[in-house]
Design a protein around this motif. Sequence first.
Motif, PDB file in Angstrom:
ATOM      1  N   ALA A   1       0.840  -1.201   0.000  1.00  0.00           N
ATOM      2  CA  ALA A   1       0.000   0.000   0.000  1.00  0.00           C
ATOM      3  C   ALA A   1       0.875   1.250   0.000  1.00  0.00           C
ATOM      4  CB  ALA A   1      -0.934  -0.021   1.202  1.00  0.00           C
ATOM      5  N   ALA A   2       1.989   1.203   0.737  1.00  0.00           N
ATOM      6  CA  ALA A   2       2.903   2.354   0.765  1.00  0.00           C
ATOM      7  C   ALA A   2       3.507   2.596  -0.617  1.00  0.00           C
ATOM      8  CB  ALA A   2       4.006   2.125   1.795  1.00  0.00           C
ATOM      9  N   ASP A   3       3.880   1.522  -1.322  1.00  0.00           N
ATOM     10  CA  ASP A   3       4.417   1.659  -2.682  1.00  0.00           C
ATOM     11  C   ASP A   3       3.381   2.318  -3.595  1.00  0.00           C
ATOM     12  OD1 ASP A   3       6.774   0.262  -1.986  1.00  0.00           O
ATOM     13  OD2 ASP A   3       5.912  -1.674  -2.591  1.00  0.00           O
ATOM     14  N   LEU A   4       2.148   1.823  -3.508  1.00  0.00           N
ATOM     15  CA  LEU A   4       1.080   2.364  -4.351  1.00  0.00           C
ATOM     16  C   LEU A   4       0.821   3.831  -4.018  1.00  0.00           C
ATOM     17  CD1 LEU A   4      -1.258  -0.741  -4.250  1.00  0.00           C
ATOM     18  CD2 LEU A   4      -0.247   0.244  -6.329  1.00  0.00           C
ATOM     19  N   ALA A   5       0.761   4.152  -2.726  1.00  0.00           N
ATOM     20  CA  ALA A   5       0.513   5.532  -2.308  1.00  0.00           C
ATOM     21  C   ALA A   5       1.602   6.462  -2.830  1.00  0.00           C
ATOM     22  CB  ALA A   5       0.413   5.601  -0.784  1.00  0.00           C
ATOM     23  N   GLU A   6       2.844   6.001  -2.745  1.00  0.00           N
ATOM     24  CA  GLU A   6       3.959   6.822  -3.228  1.00  0.00           C
ATOM     25  C   GLU A   6       3.880   7.024  -4.739  1.00  0.00           C
ATOM     26  OE1 GLU A   6       8.752   6.375  -3.776  1.00  0.00           O
ATOM     27  OE2 GLU A   6       7.865   5.505  -1.968  1.00  0.00           O
ATOM     28  N   ARG A   7       3.626   5.956  -5.480  1.00  0.00           N
ATOM     29  CA  ARG A   7       3.584   6.064  -6.943  1.00  0.00           C
ATOM     30  C   ARG A   7       2.432   6.930  -7.424  1.00  0.00           C
ATOM     31  NH1 ARG A   7       5.853   0.280  -9.231  1.00  0.00           N
ATOM     32  NH2 ARG A   7       7.497   0.156  -7.675  1.00  0.00           N
ATOM     33  N   LEU A   8       1.339   6.920  -6.659  1.00  0.00           N
ATOM     34  CA  LEU A   8       0.160   7.674  -7.075  1.00  0.00           C
ATOM     35  C   LEU A   8       0.032   9.024  -6.369  1.00  0.00           C
ATOM     36  CD1 LEU A   8      -2.365   4.707  -7.230  1.00  0.00           C
ATOM     37  CD2 LEU A   8      -1.369   5.964  -9.163  1.00  0.00           C
ATOM     38  N   SER A   9       0.972   9.322  -5.471  1.00  0.00           N
ATOM     39  CA  SER A   9       0.956  10.570  -4.704  1.00  0.00           C
ATOM     40  C   SER A   9      -0.379  10.778  -3.986  1.00  0.00           C
ATOM     41  CB  SER A   9       1.249  11.769  -5.613  1.00  0.00           C
ATOM     42  OG  SER A   9       2.509  11.629  -6.220  1.00  0.00           O
ATOM     43  N   VAL A  10      -0.797   9.733  -3.270  1.00  0.00           N
ATOM     44  CA  VAL A  10      -2.037   9.787  -2.497  1.00  0.00           C
ATOM     45  C   VAL A  10      -1.781   9.229  -1.104  1.00  0.00           C
ATOM     46  CG1 VAL A  10      -3.501   9.585  -4.546  1.00  0.00           C
ATOM     47  CG2 VAL A  10      -2.832   7.522  -3.299  1.00  0.00           C
ATOM     48  N   SER A  11      -2.771   9.317  -0.253  1.00  0.00           N
ATOM     49  CA  SER A  11      -2.639   8.795   1.103  1.00  0.00           C
ATOM     50  C   SER A  11      -2.852   7.281   1.123  1.00  0.00           C
ATOM     51  CB  SER A  11      -3.673   9.453   2.019  1.00  0.00           C
ATOM     52  OG  SER A  11      -4.963   8.941   1.726  1.00  0.00           O
ATOM     53  N   PRO A  12      -2.263   6.618   2.104  1.00  0.00           N
ATOM     54  CA  PRO A  12      -2.515   5.174   2.251  1.00  0.00           C
ATOM     55  C   PRO A  12      -3.996   4.857   2.441  1.00  0.00           C
ATOM     56  CG  PRO A  12      -0.598   5.815   3.527  1.00  0.00           C
ATOM     57  CD  PRO A  12      -1.237   7.090   3.025  1.00  0.00           C
ATOM     58  N   ALA A  13      -4.764   5.755   3.046  1.00  0.00           N
ATOM     59  CA  ALA A  13      -6.204   5.532   3.231  1.00  0.00           C
ATOM     60  C   ALA A  13      -6.917   5.417   1.883  1.00  0.00           C
ATOM     61  CB  ALA A  13      -6.814   6.659   4.056  1.00  0.00           C
ATOM     62  N   ALA A  14      -6.500   6.222   0.912  1.00  0.00           N
ATOM     63  CA  ALA A  14      -7.099   6.148  -0.426  1.00  0.00           C
ATOM     64  C   ALA A  14      -6.801   4.796  -1.063  1.00  0.00           C
ATOM     65  CB  ALA A  14      -6.579   7.279  -1.307  1.00  0.00           C
ATOM     66  N   ILE A  15      -5.620   4.295  -0.828  1.00  0.00           N
ATOM     67  CA  ILE A  15      -5.228   2.988  -1.367  1.00  0.00           C
ATOM     68  C   ILE A  15      -6.052   1.890  -0.718  1.00  0.00           C
ATOM     69  CG2 ILE A  15      -3.331   1.330  -1.569  1.00  0.00           C
ATOM     70  CD1 ILE A  15      -3.042   3.876  -3.340  1.00  0.00           C
ATOM     71  N   SER A  16      -6.267   1.986   0.579  1.00  0.00           N
ATOM     72  CA  SER A  16      -6.996   0.968   1.327  1.00  0.00           C
ATOM     73  C   SER A  16      -8.385   0.718   0.749  1.00  0.00           C
ATOM     74  CB  SER A  16      -7.095   1.378   2.793  1.00  0.00           C
ATOM     75  OG  SER A  16      -7.875   0.463   3.513  1.00  0.00           O
ATOM     76  N   GLY A  17      -9.131   1.770   0.519  1.00  0.00           N
ATOM     77  CA  GLY A  17     -10.473   1.617  -0.043  1.00  0.00           C
ATOM     78  C   GLY A  17     -10.443   1.045  -1.446  1.00  0.00           C
ATOM     79  N   ALA A  18      -9.483   1.473  -2.239  1.00  0.00           N
ATOM     80  CA  ALA A  18      -9.389   0.998  -3.619  1.00  0.00           C
ATOM     81  C   ALA A  18      -9.048  -0.487  -3.677  1.00  0.00           C
ATOM     82  CB  ALA A  18      -8.344   1.811  -4.382  1.00  0.00           C
TER      83      ALA A  18
END
Length: 158
Positions: free
Chosen positions: A44-61
Motif C-alpha cells: 500500500a505504501a508503494d502504491l501511495a507513493e507512486r500515485l501521490s495519495v494517502s494510504p487511506a485512499a489505497i486501502s479503499g481501492a
Amino acid sequence: MRDEEGVRIFVEKLSRMLSDWGFPPMAGRVLVTLSVSDEDSLSAADLAERLSVSPAAISGAVRYLIQLGMVAREPVPGSRRDLYRVVENSWWEVALTKVRLYKVLADMVDEGIEVLGGQETHGGRTMTELRDFYLFMYEQMPQLHEKWRERHRVEATE
C-alpha cells in the motif's frame, strides 16, 4: 528503457478512461499501477507513493478490487504489511461475470417490451433491439472465451 514519466501519464490516462466508463477513479489508478508495475506485487505504501495519495485512499481501492476478484492480498511473513498483485486473467474473469448480467438485463427488457405494447411500438422496437443484442452477447461469450483461451495458449508456447 522504461520511461517513468510516460508510465505515469499512461496510468492517469487509462485510469481516467476506466473512470469515464464507471469504474471508481482510485480503484482504476491502483489497478493500472499494479498492472504496469515491473514488480509482481506492491505494498500500500508503494502504491501511495507512486500515485501521490494517502494510504487511506489505497486501502479503499484495494478493498474494492479484492471484492471484484481483480487484486489479491498477500501477507508479508513476519510483518503486518500486505502486498497486492493483479490476479492472473482477472480482466477476463470480470468480463465473464458481467456476461450473466446480460441475460438478466435481456430478461428484464423482455418484460418491458410487453408493457410497451409489443414490437409494433417505437419503444417496443427499441427495447427488442436492446434485448436481442444482449442475448447475442450472452450466447456468444462461451465461444469467445474458448477462442481467447486457445489464442492465449498458442501465444504462451511461442
